[in-house]
Motif scaffolding. Sequence first.
Motif, PDB file in Angstrom:
ATOM      1  N   GLN A   1       0.836  -1.210   0.000  1.00 27.99           N
ATOM      2  CA  GLN A   1       0.000   0.000   0.000  1.00 27.99           C
ATOM      3  C   GLN A   1       0.869   1.258   0.000  1.00 27.99           C
TER       4      GLN A   1
ATOM      5  N   ASP B   1       2.518   2.083  -3.363  1.00 28.78           N
ATOM      6  CA  ASP B   1       1.615   2.352  -4.485  1.00 28.78           C
ATOM      7  C   ASP B   1       1.241   3.837  -4.508  1.00 28.78           C
ATOM      8  N   LYS B   2       1.828   4.585  -5.438  1.00 22.43           N
ATOM      9  CA  LYS B   2       1.611   6.040  -5.508  1.00 22.43           C
ATOM     10  C   LYS B   2       0.138   6.401  -5.652  1.00 22.43           C
ATOM     11  N   GLU B   3      -0.600   5.633  -6.447  1.00 24.01           N
ATOM     12  CA  GLU B   3      -2.015   5.929  -6.659  1.00 24.01           C
ATOM     13  C   GLU B   3      -2.815   5.734  -5.368  1.00 24.01           C
ATOM     14  N   ARG B   4      -2.501   4.668  -4.612  1.00 28.28           N
ATOM     15  CA  ARG B   4      -3.220   4.429  -3.349  1.00 28.28           C
ATOM     16  C   ARG B   4      -2.892   5.503  -2.328  1.00 28.28           C
TER      17      ARG B   4
ATOM     18  N   ALA C   1      -1.988   8.615  -3.025  1.00 31.44           N
ATOM     19  CA  ALA C   1      -2.684   9.831  -3.484  1.00 31.44           C
ATOM     20  C   ALA C   1      -4.174   9.752  -3.151  1.00 31.44           C
ATOM     21  N   ALA C   2      -4.789   8.591  -3.380  1.00 35.48           N
ATOM     22  CA  ALA C   2      -6.214   8.424  -3.078  1.00 35.48           C
ATOM     23  C   ALA C   2      -6.467   8.559  -1.575  1.00 35.48           C
ATOM     24  N   ALA C   3      -5.585   7.993  -0.763  1.00 28.75           N
ATOM     25  CA  ALA C   3      -5.732   8.096   0.697  1.00 28.75           C
ATOM     26  C   ALA C   3      -5.714   9.550   1.133  1.00 28.75           C
TER      27      ALA C   3
ATOM     28  N   GLU D   1      -6.682  12.070  -0.527  1.00 29.65           N
ATOM     29  CA  GLU D   1      -7.879  12.786  -0.973  1.00 29.65           C
ATOM     30  C   GLU D   1      -9.045  12.546  -0.019  1.00 29.65           C
ATOM     31  N   ASN D   2      -8.871  11.574   0.909  1.00 34.77           N
ATOM     32  CA  ASN D   2      -9.887  11.295   1.914  1.00 34.77           C
ATOM     33  C   ASN D   2      -9.701  12.325   3.035  1.00 34.77           C
TER      34      ASN D   2
END
Length: 191
Positions: free
Chosen positions: A163, A166-169, A171-173, A175-176
């Motif tokens: 986790q 993973d750059k995307e995960r 970044a998504a985290a 944004e929360n």
Amino acid sequence: GPGGGVPLENANPLIYRRSGERPVTAREEDDELPDSIDDREIFDILPGGEGRAGAAGAAAQGRAGQCSSSFLNPAHLIRSINDPEHPLTLEELNVVEQVRVKVNDAESTVAVEFTPTIPHCSMATLIGLSIKVKLIRSLPERFKLDVHITPGTHASEHAVNKQLADKERVAAALENSHLLEVVNQCLSARS
């Protein structure tokens, strides 16, 4: 601790003594000499950063390109990150140690191993995310960051490490808004 009367996972963690402040060398005081970033600088940069213009100032160019004084502030590096569960720093809980920070300034890499206080710590991903965010916000953009659990110290180390890598995960985290608020609390200076 967490709100809502939730019992602590590790109610009595061992508390370790903080290491001393980082000594300033004559070479670091000399604005004419190049000043590379090293493991101690990642772990704990000197207070205020006086006398660190020169190459360190150039290295402190923030994400937007302007000189970032936050890089020269000890509250922006990992020893002073707050534990999400206890009113203690990650250093005081021995979650982070300078010996587990590896920096290669020439290759622009920083690797940080962190050790959760217990093998089933549910806060491990949050702690890793807090370390990663602190480094992203504090270091020049050229650095490739690797934040991972010290091998053999957590039941889910491979899943957590995946986790965090993973750059995307990540970044998504971030944004929360709730998760970002918790991370920012970990990164804020204790009053």
